[in-house]
Scaffold this motif. Structure first.
Motif, PDB file in Angstrom:
ATOM      1  N   ASP A 223      48.729  46.982 -74.611  1.00 54.86           N
ATOM      2  CA  ASP A 223      47.997  46.117 -75.780  1.00 54.86           C
ATOM      3  C   ASP A 223      46.557  45.853 -75.297  1.00 54.86           C
ATOM      4  O   ASP A 223      46.613  45.617 -73.980  1.00 54.86           O
ATOM      5  CB  ASP A 223      49.152  45.057 -75.351  1.00 54.86           C
ATOM      6  N   ASP A 224      45.750  45.577 -76.378  1.00 55.79           N
ATOM      7  CA  ASP A 224      44.382  45.425 -75.939  1.00 55.79           C
ATOM      8  C   ASP A 224      44.351  44.174 -75.488  1.00 55.79           C
ATOM      9  O   ASP A 224      43.453  43.555 -74.700  1.00 55.79           O
ATOM     10  CB  ASP A 224      43.431  45.408 -77.046  1.00 55.79           C
ATOM     11  N   ASN A 225      45.365  43.044 -75.787  1.00 54.18           N
ATOM     12  CA  ASN A 225      45.411  41.627 -75.276  1.00 54.18           C
ATOM     13  C   ASN A 225      46.838  41.350 -75.117  1.00 54.18           C
ATOM     14  O   ASN A 225      47.642  40.819 -76.070  1.00 54.18           O
ATOM     15  CB  ASN A 225      44.595  40.822 -75.944  1.00 54.18           C
ATOM     16  N   PHE A 226      47.653  41.639 -74.024  1.00 50.21           N
ATOM     17  CA  PHE A 226      48.892  41.338 -74.100  1.00 50.21           C
ATOM     18  C   PHE A 226      49.551  40.001 -74.193  1.00 50.21           C
ATOM     19  O   PHE A 226      50.468  39.753 -74.674  1.00 50.21           O
ATOM     20  CB  PHE A 226      49.463  41.958 -72.463  1.00 50.21           C
ATOM     21  N   ILE A 227      48.566  39.221 -73.679  1.00 51.25           N
ATOM     22  CA  ILE A 227      48.900  37.526 -74.107  1.00 51.25           C
ATOM     23  C   ILE A 227      48.472  37.177 -75.296  1.00 51.25           C
ATOM     24  O   ILE A 227      48.203  35.855 -75.594  1.00 51.25           O
ATOM     25  CB  ILE A 227      48.421  36.894 -72.627  1.00 51.25           C
ATOM     26  N   THR A 252      56.860  49.511 -62.169  1.00 49.54           N
ATOM     27  CA  THR A 252      55.826  48.557 -62.015  1.00 49.54           C
ATOM     28  C   THR A 252      54.943  48.620 -63.174  1.00 49.54           C
ATOM     29  O   THR A 252      54.793  49.692 -63.914  1.00 49.54           O
ATOM     30  CB  THR A 252      54.969  48.647 -60.804  1.00 49.54           C
ATOM     31  N   PHE A 253      54.397  47.426 -63.526  1.00 52.31           N
ATOM     32  CA  PHE A 253      53.259  47.232 -64.845  1.00 52.31           C
ATOM     33  C   PHE A 253      51.950  46.822 -64.579  1.00 52.31           C
ATOM     34  O   PHE A 253      51.602  46.259 -63.709  1.00 52.31           O
ATOM     35  CB  PHE A 253      54.070  46.204 -65.804  1.00 52.31           C
ATOM     36  N   THR A 254      51.175  47.510 -65.290  1.00 47.53           N
ATOM     37  CA  THR A 254      49.739  47.300 -65.529  1.00 47.53           C
ATOM     38  C   THR A 254      49.503  46.962 -67.023  1.00 47.53           C
ATOM     39  O   THR A 254      50.283  47.301 -67.857  1.00 47.53           O
ATOM     40  CB  THR A 254      49.162  48.280 -65.075  1.00 47.53           C
ATOM     41  N   THR A 255      48.474  45.912 -67.350  1.00 52.10           N
ATOM     42  CA  THR A 255      48.304  45.714 -68.592  1.00 52.10           C
ATOM     43  C   THR A 255      46.825  45.221 -68.660  1.00 52.10           C
ATOM     44  O   THR A 255      46.247  44.893 -67.652  1.00 52.10           O
ATOM     45  CB  THR A 255      49.250  44.651 -69.299  1.00 52.10           C
ATOM     46  N   GLU A 256      46.555  44.930 -70.018  1.00 52.09           N
ATOM     47  CA  GLU A 256      45.215  44.148 -70.234  1.00 52.09           C
ATOM     48  C   GLU A 256      45.156  42.776 -70.831  1.00 52.09           C
ATOM     49  O   GLU A 256      46.359  42.570 -71.774  1.00 52.09           O
ATOM     50  CB  GLU A 256      44.372  45.079 -71.256  1.00 52.09           C
TER      51      GLU A 256
END
Length: 446
Positions: A223-227, A252-256
């Protein structure tokens, strides 16, 4: 029907991590999630084969096998895409192209030989293409005309088509769109300002699929903005934590995310408990005047250094992107960026020079001001080889010098290692879920 799904090569730049990936024993950072999502929308009776040209080229026997090529590309992949279209034409294989490059610049010369342009989001335009193909049409352009699909009905991507051992991370998407209005960003142009999300059940199903296929490494929630849609993220996280616990934390997770993550304790605690390990922030610049000019107002609501420290204190490693070249930028921006990184300790800091991306607010403003500079190969290699595609507000030589000096400051080995050590100490003191087990591969230790 035999369909060859082709993903063009990315140029080798800092962003491709090609040398770091060699240490990991992997070839590519992420798989082509858009292409395998499209694959899941094609008729079940069609035979599919995927070739990621970042892993290997398409073989002559595969061109001979194919009845149709479907390709997807970003702006920086356009040179490789053009080459793949040429190869398909030599093999007399019809070509359908979609993805961000085609959607944002459908009249680009690199696309002139494509038979079909499948623009916008595939949930709407793939059915239009299939209807045309089944009726015998040989050319067409299919657009969503501004409509955005409900992605709670999106299919599970065809992860089985991937050469999974070649990738450092798998890719899963929870949302599309972003609520902010940063002038330089094309995400809101492509996907809109109202973030749409999948259901928690969909994400769990995708994770179950990857688990069944034997994946046990990192997953990038792309996601370009997970939140962007905080309410729906907070619906997802408890379900995700329970699933991780049941399966012994296989991922494990990584996001933006946007910097305002630092203001939401519930979100940071929930992400940490689920196994999120890293988060990429678009910090862009520590200069408030530049943030105001580019309308990145979410980055001036609280001090950026404190925001990085708060996120780190929850056991989330901050990665960050920075940009040089905003209007009204004062001299020394590169040094201010490298000083900010040194103060916060951010280990992985990406610095780029501003580009005006097609159809963004920045693009339209600069065009109106007569400041866009067009050249035939723009976007081919991104900011690592082309400085700007517009006339900046300060001398280009000054920007170039600051850009190069910022990289020299950030990645000189001894200061870099000292920065990583300081940050690791902060991260070790942060909140961590005691149930988490890290899968430390030999490549990662290297």
């Amino acid at each position: 029907m035999r369909v060859l799904l082709v993903y063009p090569e990315f140029p080798k730049t800092y962003w491709s991590f090609h040398n770091a990936l060699k240490l990991l024993g992997r070839k590519v950072l992420l798989p082509p999630l858009g292409l395998i999502t499209v694959a899941a929308m094609l008729p079940e009776e069609w035979e599919l084969k995927l070739v990621d040209c970042n892993i290997r080229p398409v073989r002559p026997d595969e061109w001979a096998w194919a009845d149709l090529m479907i390709a997807s590309a970003m702006l920086v992949q356009k040179r490789s895409l053009y080459h793949q279209i040429s190869l398909a034409k030599e093999a007399d294989v019809p070509v359908a192209v979609g993805g961000p490059f085609a959607t944002s610049t459908p009249d680009a010369p690199e696309l002139k030989d494509a038979n079909f342009l499948i623009l916008d989001e595939g949930e709407i335009t793939i059915p239009l293409f299939l209807d045309a193909w089944k009726s015998g049409e040989t050319h067409g352009r299919f657009s969503a005309n501004g409509d955005k699909p409900d992605i709670s009905h999106s299919p599970v991507p065809r992860f089985d088509l991937l050469d999974r051992n070649s990738y450092s991370m798998m890719a899963v998407q929870f949302s599309r769109g972003c609520p902010f209005q940063c002038e330089f960003c094309d995400i809101i142009v492509l996907y809109g300002r109202k973030p749409r999300t999948k259901s928690p059940e969909q994400i769990i199903t995708e994770l179950e699929t990857l688990l069944h296929l034997g994946w046990r490494n990192e997953i990038f929630l792309v996601d370009d903005n997970f939140i962007g849609n905080k309410r729906n993220v907070k619906r997802l996280l408890p379900e995700l934590e329970r699933w991780q616990q049941r399966h012994g934390y296989p991922f494990t997770f990584t996001t933006e995310a946007s910097v305002d993550l630092a203001d939401d304790e519930e979100l940071m605690n929930g992400m940490s408990a689920c196994g999120f390990r890293r988060v990429f922030l678009g910090i862009e610049t520590p200069d408030q005047d530049s943030l105001l000019v580019t309308n990145k107002l979410q980055n001036i609501r609280s001090p950026l250094k404190e925001a990085v420290d708060r996120i780190t204190s929850h056991g989330l490693q901050v990665m960050a992107g920075f940009i040089i070249g905003f209007d009204n930028e004062k001299p020394g921006a590169g040094k201010r960026i490298s000083n900010f990184v040194a103060q916060t300790g951010i280990p992985l800091a990406m610095v780029g020079v501003l580009q005006a991306l097609p159809n963004t607010a920045l693009w339209h403003r600069l065009a109106k001001e007569g400041r866009l500079v067009r050249h035939a190969d723009e976007f081919d290699e991104g900011v690592m080889t082309h400085l700007l595609n517009f006339t900046p507000s300060r001398p280009i030589q000054e920007l170039a010098d600051e850009f190069l000096q910022a990289f020299a400051d950030l990645y000189d080995p001894i200061p870099y290692l000292e920065r990583v050590y300081r940050y690791s100490c902060k991260l070790a003191n942060g909140q961590r879920s005691p149930q988490r087990h890290w899968n430390q591969s030999p490549g990662l230790i290297r």
